[in-house]
Design a protein around this motif. Structure first.
Motif, PDB file in Angstrom:
ATOM      1  N   ILE A 178      77.895  27.687  51.030  1.00 12.45           N
ATOM      2  CA  ILE A 178      76.215  27.435  51.863  1.00 12.45           C
ATOM      3  C   ILE A 178      76.064  27.728  52.700  1.00 12.45           C
ATOM      4  N   ILE A 198      71.837  28.509  52.592  1.00 10.51           N
ATOM      5  CA  ILE A 198      70.249  28.103  54.375  1.00 10.51           C
ATOM      6  C   ILE A 198      69.619  29.216  54.979  1.00 10.51           C
ATOM      7  N   SER A 199      71.060  29.932  55.554  1.00  9.71           N
ATOM      8  CA  SER A 199      70.129  30.958  55.505  1.00  9.71           C
ATOM      9  C   SER A 199      69.700  32.511  55.245  1.00  9.71           C
ATOM     10  N   ALA A 236      67.295  31.988  52.696  1.00  6.95           N
ATOM     11  CA  ALA A 236      66.431  30.885  51.900  1.00  6.95           C
ATOM     12  C   ALA A 236      65.000  31.160  52.146  1.00  6.95           C
ATOM     13  N   GLN A 253      64.895  30.717  44.875  1.00 11.32           N
ATOM     14  CA  GLN A 253      66.405  30.740  45.447  1.00 11.32           C
ATOM     15  C   GLN A 253      66.799  30.391  44.074  1.00 11.32           C
TER      16      GLN A 253
END
Length: 506
Positions: free
Chosen positions: A73, A77-78, A80, A355
Motif C-alpha cells: 500500500i 501511494i508513493s 502513483a 496505475q
C-alpha cells in the motif's frame, strides 16, 4: 420496398441492442479504476495461495505478490505520481499533438484533402477519396470529421447519392484506421503500450514506432481496392441517385488556400530532405553512432516521435502564416491550447491506466497469466492464434471505442503470452491493429457516428442509424475477410511486418 423496410427495421433493432449493451458499460475511467481494484484483490488471493509459474524464457520461478500489505500500500501511494509521469503514452501523444494540432487547427489538413479530391479526374475520384480517408489516420481526428461531408458534396456532383459518399469516406477513414503509408501518431501510441508490455517478459526485445510499416503499406493498397469494389458494386447501387438539389457549399479551395498549401508542402519536402541527409550517409547523425544502423538504437527511431511532430508542425505553421489563419503568437498558443484540450479525457484515462499496469507488473499477475496462457496454447497453429486475437480485438471494439484504452488492457496480456510462444511484439501488435480497425465503422461506441448521422440528416431528414450501419456493414465485412487473409498469408510467408518487426523472436 416492404422487404427493404423490414431489413432496415431489423438492422435498427440490432443496433439498438448493441447500443444499449454498450451504454451499460461504465466510462473507460471507471473501467480502469475497477480493473485496479480487481488486480489488487487478485494479487491478495494469488499471493496468499502462493501461486507461481516457471518462466520458460529464463527458467526463473515467478511468484504472485500480494499488494494489499503495508509495504504494498505504501508503494502504491508513493509511486502513483511516478507511474503517471513515466507512462510512455502520455509524453508520446502530447508531443505528437503539438504538430498534429497546429496542422489541423490552421486548416492545412482540410485544404490538402479538399484539393486532392477537387483535382482528381472523375474516373478515379472514388478511389482518391478512399485513399485520402485511409491515410487520414495520420491527421488525428481530421479525416472522419472533415472528409465525409466533402465526399458527400463530391458525390452530388458525380450524380451519386451523398449518403453513399458519407459512408464511404467514414468507412475508409475508420475501417482503414491502422493502414497507412505514413508513420503517424497512431503508430507512436500503440507502441508506447507495447513496449512496457514486452518488458514484462524481456528487456532485450526492442520495439519501435515503424515496426508494422511494411504490412500497413501493403494493407493500404489492399483496403483501397476492397473499399473501391464495395462502393461501386454495393453501396452506390444501394443508395441510388439523389434527386434533391443542395446549395453549393464552400468545398472548393480558394487561391489563398492553394498558395498556402503549396508553400506548406514545399516546407514539408524540405524537412524530409533534411532528415534524409542526416540518415542516408554512412556517418549520418540519425544513425546508430557505433553500428551505423538506421533501425536498432538509432537517433532516428529513438526520436521518431519528435520527428513526426516536426513533420506536422512545420507545414502547419507555414500554412497558418501564408493563409493568414494564424497571424500572431497568441493565435499559435491558442491553437496549441485547443489541440491539447481535446486530450483531457486521454490524460485522465492514462493516470488510471498507468496505475493498473504498475499493479499488474508489481503483482507478477501479467507474467503468470502469460505463462499459463502460453502453456494452454502451446502447440496451437499460428493461424488459430491470429484468428483468436483478431476476433477478441474486433469484439471488444464493439463495446469500447478507444483504441488506446483497449490496447492498454490487452497488451500486458497478449504481448507477453505470444512472446512466450515465440512471436515478436510487432506481430502481435499488427494482429491487434487489424482486429481493432475492422469493426470501427459499425461500432456505436465511436464518437464520430452521431456526427455522421447529423451530416446524413442534411440530405435525408428522417434517416436513422440503421440505414447508416447498413451502408457501413459491407465495408467491415469485406475488410474483415480480405485483411485477415492478407495477415495469414503474410504470416505463412514469414515476411517481417516492418523494420525491426519480424514475425518470430530470434
Amino acid at each position: 420496398m416492404k422487404e427493404n423496410a423490414k431489413k432496415k427495421g431489423f438492422m435498427d433493432k440490432f443496433l439498438d441492442i448493441i447500443e444499449k449493451s454498450g451504454n451499460k458499460l461504465p466510462d473507460p475511467v471507471v473501467i480502469f479504476i475497477s480493473l485496479c481494484v480487481i488486480i489488487l484483490i487478485a494479487s491478495f488471493i494469488t499471493g496468499s495461495l502462493g501461486v507461481k509459474a516457471k518462466n520458460p524464457a529464463d527458467g526463473k520461478v515467478v511468484e504472485a505478490v500480494n499488494l494489499l500489505t503495508p509495504s504494498g500500500i505504501a508503494k502504491m501511494i508513493s509511486e502513483a505520481v511516478n507511474n503517471f509521469a513515466t507512462f510512455p503514452p502520455l509524453g508520446l501523444v502530447l508531443v505528437v499533438m503539438i504538430g498534429v494540432g497546429i496542422a489541423e487547427k490552421t486548416g492545412y489538413f482540410e485544404t490538402v484533402m479538399k484539393y486532392t479530391i477537387e483535382k482528381a479526374p472523375k474516373q478515379i475520384i472514388v478511389p482518391v477519396i478512399i485513399f485520402v480517408g485511409i491515410l487520414g489516420n495520420a491527421a488525428g481526428d481530421a479525416a472522419p470529421i472533415v472528409l465525409p461531408p466533402i465526399a458527400a458534396m463530391v458525390f452530388i456532383k458525380l450524380g451519386y447519392h451523398p449518403i453513399a459518399g458519407l459512408v464511404m469516406a467514414y468507412a475508409s477513414a475508420l475501417g482503414g484506421f491502422s493502414a497507412s503509408l505514413v508513420i503517424g501518431m497512431t503508430d507512436a501510441l500503440v507502441v508506447s503500450f507495447t513496449e512496457p508490455a514486452a518488458k514484462l517478459v524481456s528487456d532485450a526485445v526492442h520495439v519501435n514506432a515503424a515496426m508494422n510499416y511494411y504490412f500497413l503499406c501493403a494493407s493500404t493498397v489492399l483496403l483501397l481496392v476492397v473499399a473501391w469494389f464495395v462502393t461501386v458494386k454495393i453501396v452506390i447501387p444501394r443508395f441510388g441517385h439523389y434527386e434533391n438539389r443542395v446549395e453549393e457549399t464552400e468545398a472548393d479551395v480558394t487561391p489563398l488556400e492553394r498558395r498556402a498549401m503549396i508553400w506548406s508542402n514545399i516546407a514539408l519536402v524540405a524537412v524530409l530532405l533534411v532528415i534524409a541527409a542526416l540518415t542516408i550517409p554512412e556517418n549520418g547523425l540519425l544513425r546508430n553512432p557505433k553500428t551505423g544502423s538506421i533501425i536498432n538504437d538509432s537517433p532516428l527511431m529513438d526520436g521518431i516521435v519528435p520527428i513526426i511532430t516536426i513533420l506536422f508542425l512545420v507545414p502547419g505553421l507555414v500554412y497558418g502564416f501564408v493563409a493568414k489563419t494564424m497571424r500572431t503568437s497568441r493565435q499559435f498558443a491558442e491553437m496549441l491550447g485547443e489541440a491539447m484540450s481535446t486530450m483531457g479525457p486521454f490524460i485522465v484515462i492514462v493516470f488510471f491506466a498507468s496505475q493498473m499496469l504498475a499493479y499488474f507488473t508489481w503483482s507478477n499477475l501479467g507474467t503468470i497469466l502469460a505463462i499459463k496462457g502460453a502453456d494452454a496454447l502451446q502447440g496451437q497453429n499460428g493461424v488459430v492464434l491470429i484468428l483468436g486475437v483478431l476476433i477478441l480485438s474486433a469484439g471488444i471494439n464493439m463495446l469500447m471505442g478507444s483504441a488506446s484504452a483497449k490496447w492498454a488492457i490487452l497488451a500486458p496480456i497478449l504481448i507477453p503470452m505470444l512472446m512466450l510462444l515465440g512471436y515478436h511484439p510487432a506481430f502481435t501488435q499488427t494482429i491487434y491493429r487489424v482486429g481493432d480497425s475492422i469493426t470501427n465503422p459499425i461500432t456505436p461506441m465511436m464518437p464520430y457516428l452521431p456526427l455522421l448521422l447529423s451530416f446524413a440528416q442534411k440530405y435525408q431528414k428522417n434517416i436513422g442509424l440503421g440505414t447508416l450501419i447498413a451502408g457501413l456493414m459491407p465495408y467491415s465485412v469485406a475488410f474483415g475477410i480480405f485483411w485477415t487473409l492478407l495477415l495469414v498469408i503474410w504470416y505463412l510467408l514469414g515476411i517481417p511486418v516492418g523494420p525491426g518487426g519480424p514475425i518470430h523472436l530470434k
